[in-house]
Structure formats: structure tokens, C-alpha cells
Design a protein around this motif. Structure first.
Motif, PDB file in Angstrom:
ATOM      1  N   TRP A  17     -32.128 -15.795 -49.194  1.00  0.00           N
ATOM      2  CA  TRP A  17     -32.472 -14.654 -48.335  1.00  0.00           C
ATOM      3  C   TRP A  17     -32.493 -13.368 -49.155  1.00  0.00           C
ATOM      4  O   TRP A  17     -33.383 -12.528 -48.977  1.00  0.00           O
ATOM      5  N   LEU A  18     -31.517 -13.202 -50.052  1.00  0.00           N
ATOM      6  CA  LEU A  18     -31.494 -12.021 -50.911  1.00  0.00           C
ATOM      7  C   LEU A  18     -32.753 -11.957 -51.770  1.00  0.00           C
ATOM      8  O   LEU A  18     -33.358 -10.889 -51.924  1.00  0.00           O
ATOM      9  N   ASN A  19     -33.149 -13.089 -52.336  1.00  0.00           N
ATOM     10  CA  ASN A  19     -34.371 -13.132 -53.156  1.00  0.00           C
ATOM     11  C   ASN A  19     -35.600 -12.782 -52.322  1.00  0.00           C
ATOM     12  O   ASN A  19     -36.481 -12.031 -52.765  1.00  0.00           O
ATOM     13  N   HIS A  20     -35.658 -13.335 -51.119  1.00  0.00           N
ATOM     14  CA  HIS A  20     -36.780 -13.079 -50.216  1.00  0.00           C
ATOM     15  C   HIS A  20     -36.818 -11.601 -49.825  1.00  0.00           C
ATOM     16  O   HIS A  20     -37.884 -10.975 -49.798  1.00  0.00           O
ATOM     17  N   HIS A  21     -35.653 -11.045 -49.555  1.00  0.00           N
ATOM     18  CA  HIS A  21     -35.556  -9.629 -49.193  1.00  0.00           C
ATOM     19  C   HIS A  21     -36.018  -8.733 -50.341  1.00  0.00           C
ATOM     20  O   HIS A  21     -36.778  -7.771 -50.142  1.00  0.00           O
ATOM     21  N   GLN A  22     -35.563  -9.051 -51.548  1.00  0.00           N
ATOM     22  CA  GLN A  22     -35.955  -8.254 -52.716  1.00  0.00           C
ATOM     23  C   GLN A  22     -37.449  -8.363 -52.979  1.00  0.00           C
ATOM     24  O   GLN A  22     -38.096  -7.382 -53.346  1.00  0.00           O
ATOM     25  N   PHE A  23     -38.007  -9.557 -52.778  1.00  0.00           N
ATOM     26  CA  PHE A  23     -39.440  -9.751 -52.983  1.00  0.00           C
ATOM     27  C   PHE A  23     -40.245  -8.898 -52.006  1.00  0.00           C
ATOM     28  O   PHE A  23     -41.153  -8.155 -52.404  1.00  0.00           O
ATOM     29  N   PHE A  24     -39.915  -8.970 -50.718  1.00  0.00           N
ATOM     30  CA  PHE A  24     -40.687  -8.231 -49.729  1.00  0.00           C
ATOM     31  C   PHE A  24     -40.451  -6.720 -49.802  1.00  0.00           C
ATOM     32  O   PHE A  24     -41.275  -5.947 -49.318  1.00  0.00           O
ATOM     33  N   SER A  25     -39.346  -6.312 -50.424  1.00  0.00           N
ATOM     34  CA  SER A  25     -39.143  -4.871 -50.599  1.00  0.00           C
ATOM     35  C   SER A  25     -40.143  -4.298 -51.606  1.00  0.00           C
ATOM     36  O   SER A  25     -40.384  -3.086 -51.628  1.00  0.00           O
ATOM     37  N   LYS A  26     -40.748  -5.172 -52.427  1.00  0.00           N
ATOM     38  CA  LYS A  26     -41.714  -4.733 -53.427  1.00  0.00           C
ATOM     39  C   LYS A  26     -43.151  -5.116 -53.069  1.00  0.00           C
ATOM     40  O   LYS A  26     -44.059  -4.885 -53.857  1.00  0.00           O
ATOM     41  N   VAL A  27     -43.328  -5.710 -51.891  1.00  0.00           N
ATOM     42  CA  VAL A  27     -44.676  -6.055 -51.441  1.00  0.00           C
ATOM     43  C   VAL A  27     -45.384  -4.782 -50.984  1.00  0.00           C
ATOM     44  O   VAL A  27     -44.856  -4.016 -50.178  1.00  0.00           O
ATOM     45  N   THR A  28     -46.572  -4.563 -51.503  1.00  0.00           N
ATOM     46  CA  THR A  28     -47.337  -3.361 -51.163  1.00  0.00           C
ATOM     47  C   THR A  28     -48.521  -3.653 -50.246  1.00  0.00           C
ATOM     48  O   THR A  28     -49.168  -2.731 -49.757  1.00  0.00           O
ATOM     49  N   GLY A  29     -48.811  -4.946 -50.037  1.00  0.00           N
ATOM     50  CA  GLY A  29     -49.909  -5.331 -49.174  1.00  0.00           C
ATOM     51  C   GLY A  29     -49.795  -6.803 -48.823  1.00  0.00           C
ATOM     52  O   GLY A  29     -48.970  -7.517 -49.392  1.00  0.00           O
ATOM     53  N   PHE A  30     -50.595  -7.247 -47.874  1.00  0.00           N
ATOM     54  CA  PHE A  30     -50.515  -8.649 -47.473  1.00  0.00           C
ATOM     55  C   PHE A  30     -51.872  -9.114 -46.973  1.00  0.00           C
ATOM     56  O   PHE A  30     -52.758  -8.321 -46.642  1.00  0.00           O
ATOM     57  N   ASP A  31     -52.022 -10.439 -46.955  1.00  0.00           N
ATOM     58  CA  ASP A  31     -53.242 -11.053 -46.446  1.00  0.00           C
ATOM     59  C   ASP A  31     -52.890 -12.398 -45.844  1.00  0.00           C
ATOM     60  O   ASP A  31     -51.705 -12.785 -45.785  1.00  0.00           O
ATOM     61  N   GLY A  32     -53.906 -13.131 -45.395  1.00  0.00           N
ATOM     62  CA  GLY A  32     -53.660 -14.418 -44.759  1.00  0.00           C
ATOM     63  C   GLY A  32     -53.004 -15.420 -45.681  1.00  0.00           C
ATOM     64  O   GLY A  32     -52.178 -16.227 -45.245  1.00  0.00           O
ATOM     65  N   ARG A  33     -53.325 -15.369 -46.949  1.00  0.00           N
ATOM     66  CA  ARG A  33     -52.750 -16.323 -47.896  1.00  0.00           C
ATOM     67  C   ARG A  33     -51.263 -16.078 -48.089  1.00  0.00           C
ATOM     68  O   ARG A  33     -50.467 -17.026 -48.117  1.00  0.00           O
ATOM     69  N   LEU A  34     -50.863 -14.817 -48.195  1.00  0.00           N
ATOM     70  CA  LEU A  34     -49.442 -14.505 -48.332  1.00  0.00           C
ATOM     71  C   LEU A  34     -48.686 -14.946 -47.080  1.00  0.00           C
ATOM     72  O   LEU A  34     -47.576 -15.488 -47.175  1.00  0.00           O
ATOM     73  N   LEU A  35     -49.261 -14.714 -45.913  1.00  0.00           N
ATOM     74  CA  LEU A  35     -48.616 -15.124 -44.672  1.00  0.00           C
ATOM     75  C   LEU A  35     -48.456 -16.645 -44.621  1.00  0.00           C
ATOM     76  O   LEU A  35     -47.413 -17.153 -44.202  1.00  0.00           O
ATOM     77  N   ALA A  36     -49.507 -17.366 -45.038  1.00  0.00           N
ATOM     78  CA  ALA A  36     -49.449 -18.829 -45.022  1.00  0.00           C
ATOM     79  C   ALA A  36     -48.381 -19.347 -45.985  1.00  0.00           C
ATOM     80  O   ALA A  36     -47.613 -20.265 -45.654  1.00  0.00           O
ATOM     81  N   LEU A  37     -48.312 -18.757 -47.176  1.00  0.00           N
ATOM     82  CA  LEU A  37     -47.299 -19.178 -48.142  1.00  0.00           C
ATOM     83  C   LEU A  37     -45.896 -18.851 -47.641  1.00  0.00           C
ATOM     84  O   LEU A  37     -44.952 -19.617 -47.867  1.00  0.00           O
ATOM     85  N   ASN A  38     -45.752 -17.730 -46.963  1.00  0.00           N
ATOM     86  CA  ASN A  38     -44.444 -17.358 -46.425  1.00  0.00           C
ATOM     87  C   ASN A  38     -44.007 -18.351 -45.346  1.00  0.00           C
ATOM     88  O   ASN A  38     -42.837 -18.759 -45.300  1.00  0.00           O
ATOM     89  N   ILE A  39     -44.934 -18.766 -44.474  1.00  0.00           N
ATOM     90  CA  ILE A  39     -44.618 -19.761 -43.448  1.00  0.00           C
ATOM     91  C   ILE A  39     -44.248 -21.092 -44.100  1.00  0.00           C
ATOM     92  O   ILE A  39     -43.295 -21.771 -43.681  1.00  0.00           O
ATOM     93  N   PHE A  40     -44.994 -21.474 -45.137  1.00  0.00           N
ATOM     94  CA  PHE A  40     -44.711 -22.715 -45.857  1.00  0.00           C
ATOM     95  C   PHE A  40     -43.321 -22.655 -46.491  1.00  0.00           C
ATOM     96  O   PHE A  40     -42.549 -23.621 -46.453  1.00  0.00           O
ATOM     97  N   TYR A  41     -42.988 -21.493 -47.059  1.00  0.00           N
ATOM     98  CA  TYR A  41     -41.668 -21.291 -47.671  1.00  0.00           C
ATOM     99  C   TYR A  41     -40.564 -21.421 -46.619  1.00  0.00           C
ATOM    100  O   TYR A  41     -39.558 -22.110 -46.834  1.00  0.00           O
ATOM    101  N   LEU A  42     -40.760 -20.787 -45.463  1.00  0.00           N
ATOM    102  CA  LEU A  42     -39.749 -20.823 -44.406  1.00  0.00           C
ATOM    103  C   LEU A  42     -39.584 -22.236 -43.843  1.00  0.00           C
ATOM    104  O   LEU A  42     -38.493 -22.594 -43.380  1.00  0.00           O
ATOM    105  N   ALA A  43     -40.655 -23.031 -43.889  1.00  0.00           N
ATOM    106  CA  ALA A  43     -40.554 -24.417 -43.428  1.00  0.00           C
ATOM    107  C   ALA A  43     -39.545 -25.198 -44.268  1.00  0.00           C
ATOM    108  O   ALA A  43     -38.798 -26.040 -43.747  1.00  0.00           O
ATOM    109  N   TRP A  44     -39.515 -24.932 -45.567  1.00  0.00           N
ATOM    110  CA  TRP A  44     -38.545 -25.583 -46.443  1.00  0.00           C
ATOM    111  C   TRP A  44     -37.137 -25.055 -46.189  1.00  0.00           C
ATOM    112  O   TRP A  44     -36.160 -25.818 -46.244  1.00  0.00           O
ATOM    113  N   VAL A  45     -37.027 -23.756 -45.910  1.00  0.00           N
ATOM    114  CA  VAL A  45     -35.711 -23.163 -45.644  1.00  0.00           C
ATOM    115  C   VAL A  45     -35.096 -23.752 -44.382  1.00  0.00           C
ATOM    116  O   VAL A  45     -33.918 -24.118 -44.351  1.00  0.00           O
ATOM    117  N   VAL A  46     -35.901 -23.852 -43.319  1.00  0.00           N
ATOM    118  CA  VAL A  46     -35.364 -24.306 -42.042  1.00  0.00           C
ATOM    119  C   VAL A  46     -35.052 -25.800 -42.055  1.00  0.00           C
ATOM    120  O   VAL A  46     -34.351 -26.297 -41.165  1.00  0.00           O
TER     121      VAL A  46
END
Length: 210
Positions: free
Chosen positions: A75-104
């Protein structure tokens, strides 16, 4: 010719970006809370005391402690990553959902290894789960960086790549060991505390506080 990615800037879409982060935080919160559900003493004990029942859960408590620390770290890594995100698109959203699927999935893997820690399949499941989180997280961060959607510097990107691959390598190495000695395979995970990159980083003069 590859179609250019349609991105949205963070400062122009703060509400939508905040919803992405809030959803991700909610998933992490649920996953870390679900860990405790594996710790359960039967309502009616059969010929044993509460202390004996708790001792019987020692493997589950150990799995809980490890996974709580793991989810907290990710969660700390994820928080630090998104604190430096300056933009987003459908691909980033899809990868984030895929990442959260592994977390859950981790609460389930934790329950299995806590209950059946002496079996190869439970150790392999847990190891594969952690490898998935590490590699998908790395994929998401590097993809965002290459698309100009984050402010991660080249040095930080190299450090992130090393750490993620190191974690993945340690858990991957435990899989063949689990096939032969499943009870000993988790001992390989102690190597995570011996990351040579961390040792070099602490040893560099520039890494010290002035």
C-alpha cells in the motif's frame, strides 16, 4: 502505426483521479481487514483449552503477521507511486485493476498457507500471489513512466525495478524448494531482508542524513 494513448491530466481531472485513488485504498483496506477472518477459535472446544486452541492457530497467526506487513508495504508503494502520477488513461486504470486483483487474492492465499502450511500447494499459491503483485506493480509503474504519466526519475525507476524483481526472484526460488521441502521453503523469504540494493543504499555517503 500505433494509436496514440488518450491521456487525461491529473490537475484537470482531480475528482476522477481522487476516485481512482479512493477505490484503490478501499481495496487495500478490505484486503488487510479480511486477513483476520482466518483467525477463528471454534465456539465449542473439543477437549482443549482456549490456550491450546490459540497455540493450534500459531501458523495462521504467523501467516497473518507476514501478510499484514506485505499488504501494508505494498500500500505504501502504491501510495507513493500515485503521488507522482501526473496523468492517467484507460491502460493505467486497467493495470491498476489487474494489480488490485492480485492484492485482494492475498487473504485467501494467507488462509490457505496458515491452515495447510506443510503442503507444497499452499506455499506455491502464496509465492505465486506475491510474484504476481510484484511484477504487475512494476509493470504498471514502468508503463506509466514510459508514457509520461508519472514523475518517477530514472534512478528511482531503476531502484523500483531492482526491488520488484528481487522480491519476485525470492518467491519464485521458493517454489521448487516447496515441491521437495514445503515446510522449509518459507525460510527463503527471509532473504527479502537482505536486499543488496538496500545495503548499498545505506552505505553510500549520499544516502546518509546530513
Amino acid at each position: 502505426m500505433a494509436k496514440p494513448r488518450e491521456t487525461r491530466r491529473r490537475e484537470e481531472n482531480e475528482v476522477e483521479f481522487a476516485r481512482i485513488v479512493a477505490f484503490s485504498d478501499g481495496v487495500f483496506a478490505i484486503a488487510i481487514t479480511l486477513l483476520v477472518l482466518a483467525l477463528n477459535i471454534p465456539e465449542h472446544l473439543k477437549g482443549e483449552s482456549v490456550g491450546e486452541a490459540l497455540w493450534g492457530l500459531r501458523h495462521s497467526f504467523l501467516a497473518y503477521a507476514i501478510s499484514f506487513a506485505v499488504i501494508g508495504r505494498y500500500w505504501l508503494n502504491h501510495h507513493q507511486f500515485f503521488s507522482k502520477v501526473t496523468g492517467f488513461d484507460g491502460r493505467l486504470l486497467a493495470l491498476n485493476i489487474f494489480y488490485l486483483a492480485w492484492v485482494v487474492l492475498l487473504p485467501f492465499s494467507t488462509d490457505v498457507i496458515g491452515t495447510h502450511g506443510g503442503e507444497a500447494a499452499s506455499v506455491i499459491l502464496y509465492a505465486v500471489n506475491l510474484v504476481g503483485i510484484s511484477l504487475v506493480g512494476l509493470w504498471m509503474a514502468l508503463d506509466a513512466n514510459s508514457a509520461g504519466l508519472s514523475e518517477i526519475g530514472s534512478e528511482e525507476a531503476r531502484g523500483l525495478r531492482h526491488k520488484s524483481l528481487f522480491v519476485a526472484a525470492v518467491f519464485t526460488a521458493s517454489i521448487p524448494v516447496a515441491l521437495v521441502l514445503p515446510e522449509w521453503a518459507p525460510l527463503l523469504w527471509l532473504a527479502l531482508f537482505l536486499d543488496p540494493a538496500d545495503r548499498r543504499g545505506r552505505g553510500r555517503p549520499g544516502a546518509r542524513r546530513r
